[in-house]
Design a protein around this motif. Structure first.
Motif, PDB file in Angstrom:
ATOM      1  N   PRO A  52       0.841  -1.201   0.000  1.00 48.72           N
ATOM      2  CA  PRO A  52       0.000   0.000   0.000  1.00 48.72           C
ATOM      3  C   PRO A  52       0.872   1.245   0.000  1.00 48.72           C
ATOM      4  N   TYR A  53       0.388   2.292  -0.661  1.00 45.30           N
ATOM      5  CA  TYR A  53       1.142   3.538  -0.686  1.00 45.30           C
ATOM      6  C   TYR A  53       0.201   4.710  -0.433  1.00 45.30           C
ATOM      7  N   LEU A  54       0.719   5.694   0.309  1.00 40.51           N
ATOM      8  CA  LEU A  54      -0.079   6.819   0.783  1.00 40.51           C
ATOM      9  C   LEU A  54      -0.048   7.981  -0.200  1.00 40.51           C
ATOM     10  N   GLN A  55      -1.224   8.615  -0.349  1.00 43.14           N
ATOM     11  CA  GLN A  55      -1.378   9.727  -1.271  1.00 43.14           C
ATOM     12  C   GLN A  55      -2.284  10.783  -0.659  1.00 43.14           C
ATOM     13  N   ASN A  56      -2.172  12.000  -1.163  1.00 40.27           N
ATOM     14  CA  ASN A  56      -3.164  13.053  -0.975  1.00 40.27           C
ATOM     15  C   ASN A  56      -3.570  13.263   0.488  1.00 40.27           C
ATOM     16  N   PRO A  57      -2.600  13.546   1.352  1.00 38.77           N
ATOM     17  CA  PRO A  57      -2.914  13.676   2.779  1.00 38.77           C
ATOM     18  C   PRO A  57      -3.475  15.048   3.150  1.00 38.77           C
ATOM     19  N   ALA A  58      -4.187  15.071   4.236  1.00 41.88           N
ATOM     20  CA  ALA A  58      -4.727  16.292   4.838  1.00 41.88           C
ATOM     21  C   ALA A  58      -4.793  16.058   6.341  1.00 41.88           C
ATOM     22  N   PRO A  59      -4.966  17.091   7.134  1.00 48.04           N
ATOM     23  CA  PRO A  59      -5.062  16.889   8.586  1.00 48.04           C
ATOM     24  C   PRO A  59      -6.160  15.930   8.998  1.00 48.04           C
ATOM     25  N   THR A  60      -7.224  15.846   8.187  1.00 46.62           N
ATOM     26  CA  THR A  60      -8.333  14.956   8.544  1.00 46.62           C
ATOM     27  C   THR A  60      -8.584  13.882   7.485  1.00 46.62           C
ATOM     28  N   GLY A  61      -7.614  13.625   6.624  1.00 48.14           N
ATOM     29  CA  GLY A  61      -7.823  12.621   5.593  1.00 48.14           C
ATOM     30  C   GLY A  61      -6.531  12.057   5.054  1.00 48.14           C
ATOM     31  N   MET A  62      -6.615  10.850   4.470  1.00 46.00           N
ATOM     32  CA  MET A  62      -5.485  10.209   3.822  1.00 46.00           C
ATOM     33  C   MET A  62      -6.015   9.206   2.813  1.00 46.00           C
ATOM     34  N   THR A  63      -5.405   9.167   1.632  1.00 48.43           N
ATOM     35  CA  THR A  63      -5.756   8.174   0.627  1.00 48.43           C
ATOM     36  C   THR A  63      -4.746   7.040   0.659  1.00 48.43           C
ATOM     37  N   ILE A  64      -5.252   5.813   0.650  1.00 50.06           N
ATOM     38  CA  ILE A  64      -4.416   4.613   0.596  1.00 50.06           C
ATOM     39  C   ILE A  64      -4.684   3.917  -0.728  1.00 50.06           C
ATOM     40  N   MET A  65      -3.621   3.626  -1.474  1.00 49.89           N
ATOM     41  CA  MET A  65      -3.751   2.971  -2.767  1.00 49.89           C
ATOM     42  C   MET A  65      -2.952   1.673  -2.797  1.00 49.89           C
ATOM     43  N   TRP A  66      -3.391   0.752  -3.629  1.00 50.04           N
ATOM     44  CA  TRP A  66      -2.656  -0.494  -3.881  1.00 50.04           C
ATOM     45  C   TRP A  66      -3.231  -1.156  -5.118  1.00 50.04           C
ATOM     46  N   GLN A 200       5.763  -2.038 -15.389  1.00 47.54           N
ATOM     47  CA  GLN A 200       6.870  -1.095 -15.228  1.00 47.54           C
ATOM     48  C   GLN A 200       6.618  -0.151 -14.055  1.00 47.54           C
ATOM     49  N   ILE A 201       5.395   0.348 -13.922  1.00 50.25           N
ATOM     50  CA  ILE A 201       5.059   1.246 -12.815  1.00 50.25           C
ATOM     51  C   ILE A 201       5.179   0.512 -11.482  1.00 50.25           C
ATOM     52  N   ILE A 202       4.718  -0.734 -11.461  1.00 48.15           N
ATOM     53  CA  ILE A 202       4.792  -1.529 -10.238  1.00 48.15           C
ATOM     54  C   ILE A 202       6.245  -1.798  -9.851  1.00 48.15           C
ATOM     55  N   ASP A 203       7.017  -2.299 -10.790  1.00 51.28           N
ATOM     56  CA  ASP A 203       8.379  -2.749 -10.491  1.00 51.28           C
ATOM     57  C   ASP A 203       9.340  -1.593 -10.237  1.00 51.28           C
ATOM     58  N   HIS A 204       9.136  -0.487 -10.931  1.00 49.97           N
ATOM     59  CA  HIS A 204      10.140   0.579 -10.909  1.00 49.97           C
ATOM     60  C   HIS A 204       9.759   1.769 -10.040  1.00 49.97           C
ATOM     61  N   LEU A 205       8.534   1.750  -9.475  1.00 48.56           N
ATOM     62  CA  LEU A 205       8.158   2.810  -8.551  1.00 48.56           C
ATOM     63  C   LEU A 205       7.409   2.285  -7.333  1.00 48.56           C
ATOM     64  N   LEU A 206       6.290   1.610  -7.545  1.00 50.96           N
ATOM     65  CA  LEU A 206       5.408   1.288  -6.431  1.00 50.96           C
ATOM     66  C   LEU A 206       6.023   0.295  -5.455  1.00 50.96           C
ATOM     67  N   ILE A 207       6.726  -0.717  -5.949  1.00 50.93           N
ATOM     68  CA  ILE A 207       7.369  -1.658  -5.029  1.00 50.93           C
ATOM     69  C   ILE A 207       8.560  -1.027  -4.309  1.00 50.93           C
ATOM     70  N   PRO A 208       9.524  -0.425  -5.028  1.00 55.10           N
ATOM     71  CA  PRO A 208      10.653   0.159  -4.280  1.00 55.10           C
ATOM     72  C   PRO A 208      10.257   1.301  -3.357  1.00 55.10           C
ATOM     73  N   ALA A 209       9.278   2.105  -3.764  1.00 57.22           N
ATOM     74  CA  ALA A 209       8.819   3.181  -2.880  1.00 57.22           C
ATOM     75  C   ALA A 209       8.077   2.606  -1.689  1.00 57.22           C
ATOM     76  N   LEU A 236      -0.915   6.583 -16.891  1.00 60.25           N
ATOM     77  CA  LEU A 236      -0.040   6.779 -15.727  1.00 60.25           C
ATOM     78  C   LEU A 236      -0.758   7.467 -14.570  1.00 60.25           C
ATOM     79  N   GLY A 237      -1.555   8.482 -14.862  1.00 59.91           N
ATOM     80  CA  GLY A 237      -2.216   9.245 -13.811  1.00 59.91           C
ATOM     81  C   GLY A 237      -3.178   8.431 -12.966  1.00 59.91           C
ATOM     82  N   ASN A 238      -3.616   7.273 -13.462  1.00 57.24           N
ATOM     83  CA  ASN A 238      -4.542   6.435 -12.687  1.00 57.24           C
ATOM     84  C   ASN A 238      -3.906   5.863 -11.432  1.00 57.24           C
ATOM     85  N   TYR A 239      -2.599   5.892 -11.347  1.00 58.78           N
ATOM     86  CA  TYR A 239      -1.884   5.244 -10.248  1.00 58.78           C
ATOM     87  C   TYR A 239      -1.537   6.212  -9.117  1.00 58.78           C
ATOM     88  N   PHE A 240      -2.035   7.447  -9.208  1.00 56.90           N
ATOM     89  CA  PHE A 240      -1.780   8.452  -8.181  1.00 56.90           C
ATOM     90  C   PHE A 240      -3.089   9.154  -7.821  1.00 56.90           C
TER      91      PHE A 240
END
Length: 405
Positions: A52-66, A200-209, A236-240
């Protein structure tokens, strides 16, 4: 601040003038996810494809993606203790998200400056008929944690990487150079050579990050010119969960992030007549003129711009010159304090030059060993300090600024 002030990719540049928080202070995962994200799923296996990777945070919110390898209904279980206790899914217009492989769950009504624990869960949908839905196996992650930002933070720290160019080992290596607290990581373009497919997005960004930090702290991503290339570039934009271009305020810093597009003319044969970056940059410049009029920009202790292609020190190619033409005068007239870029593969800290730019221009290096960089920035109400590290951990240079406002 509230979650309406968080970034929203579906409203391109729509929230660009809103004051808000870019990111959250996260904690390390409570435990690594049990499944291996490196090995491909076996035949018939139901598996997460990345942490899972975290996106788009706010004091009262957080998006979790996977991502999962099968079509699923997914949800997050979370709470202020490892016992969790609360369940969240994502719905719109009465329909709960389901039969998806890219999962995006927004946690709402969180408390500022509070640690939350979470698990991700995905239940396979084996049959999806108009009047019959059949579920299969449910898979679960181990427990991770993050911390929401303060409602009115007094300082902010962030890390910047750029020009990774499909060298995924560079991400954990560069992250390992940092020994100081930080709030988010900013990828300033050209993480990839071009966009080929999802793997490519999975192997070269999402897994190492994810393995390095992103399950406990958010990252922000903007495109470089290489992310505009390849058959998968439009997906690409669908992953963020956020825009490539936006403006937000976190404590003492007002951030303006621009998407510089390609570095060649739109008419270049390699684009085959299906790009329009010149107009896109003009549209961003018009929006930038509105940003600099906002109280958030004017009152910020520090005004920081981040974009991939620098408008100086990157030759006289079409892209850099277009950025200089459309963005440079606005930066200068409205007295930005710091500019961060990549693109050239030549790291450097360029001090103000009368008649050109009245602010430091910091350009990160990459992508080869010996030329990779990690940029570290920390800002308080009075001071902003930047340090650039080379990939051997040695310090290349620094910038120290006092607030002018």
């Amino acid at each position: 601040m509230n979650d309406k002030q968080a970034l929203d990719r579906r409203d391109f540049l729509g929230s660009i003038t809103k004051a808000g928080i870019l990111s959250a202070v996260g904690l390390a995962p409570v435990a690594k996810a049990a499944a291996s994200f490196v090995e491909a799923p076996l035949a018939g296996e139901h598996k997460f494809l990345c942490p899972p990777y975290l996106q788009n945070p706010a004091p009262t919110g957080m998006t979790i993606m996977w991502l999962s390898n099968k079509q699923c209904y997914s949800w997050v279980e979370f709470g202020e203790t490892p016992a969790l206790g609360t369940t969240a899914n994502n719905s719109k217009e009465g329909l709960v998200d389901a039969y998806d492989r890219i999962h995006r769950i927004r946690l709402e009504k969180l408390k500022p400056n509070t640690t939350y624990y979470y698990q991700i869960k995905s239940k396979e949908i084996t049959e999806f008929q108009p009047y019959k839905l059949t579920y299969g196996e449910t898979i679960s992650s181990d427990t991770f944690s993050f911390k929401t930002p303060e409602a009115n933070p007094k300082e902010v720290s962030w890390l910047v990487m750029n020009d990774i160019h499909d060298r995924p080992k560079s991400i954990p290596h560069l992250m390992g150079l940092n020994k100081d607290p930080y709030d988010f990581v900013f990828f300033n373009g050209d993480v990839f050579d071009y966009q080929e497919d999802e793997q490519q997005i999975i192997d070269h960004l999402l897994i190492p990050a994810g393995d390095s930090f992103a399950s406990g702290k958010p990252f922000i991503f903007t495109r470089g010119n290489h992310e505009t290339r390849g058959k998968f570039r439009r997906e690409l934009g669908n992953y963020f969960d956020g825009n490539y271009a936006f403006a937000q305020t976190w404590g003492p810093v007002h951030f303006t992030v621009l998407d510089t597009g390609e570095d060649k003319e739109d008419t270049h044969p390699v684009y085959a007549g299906i790009v329009n970056f010149d107009q896109y940059r003009i549209e961003q410049a018009e929006r930038l003129k509105e940003i600099v009029k906002t109280p958030a920009f004017k009152k910020a202790k520090f005004r920081v711009v981040m974009m991939h292609i620098p408008h100086y020190y990157s030759g006289d190619w079409h892209g850099p010159m277009e950025c200089r033409k459309h963005f440079g005068p606005i930066f200068e007239a409205n007295k930005i304090d710091l500019f961060l870029a990549g693109h050239t593969h030549r790291f450097g800290i360029h001090q103000p030059v009368p008649g050109q730019h009245s602010y430091p221009i910091v350009i990160g290096g990459g992508p080869k060993d010996g030329n990779r960089t990690l940029i570290k920035v920390h800002a308080t109400q009075k001071d902003l300090k930047l340090v650039m590290l080379k990939d051997d951990g040695s310090e290349i240079g620094k910038v120290e600024l006092k607030s002018k406002r």
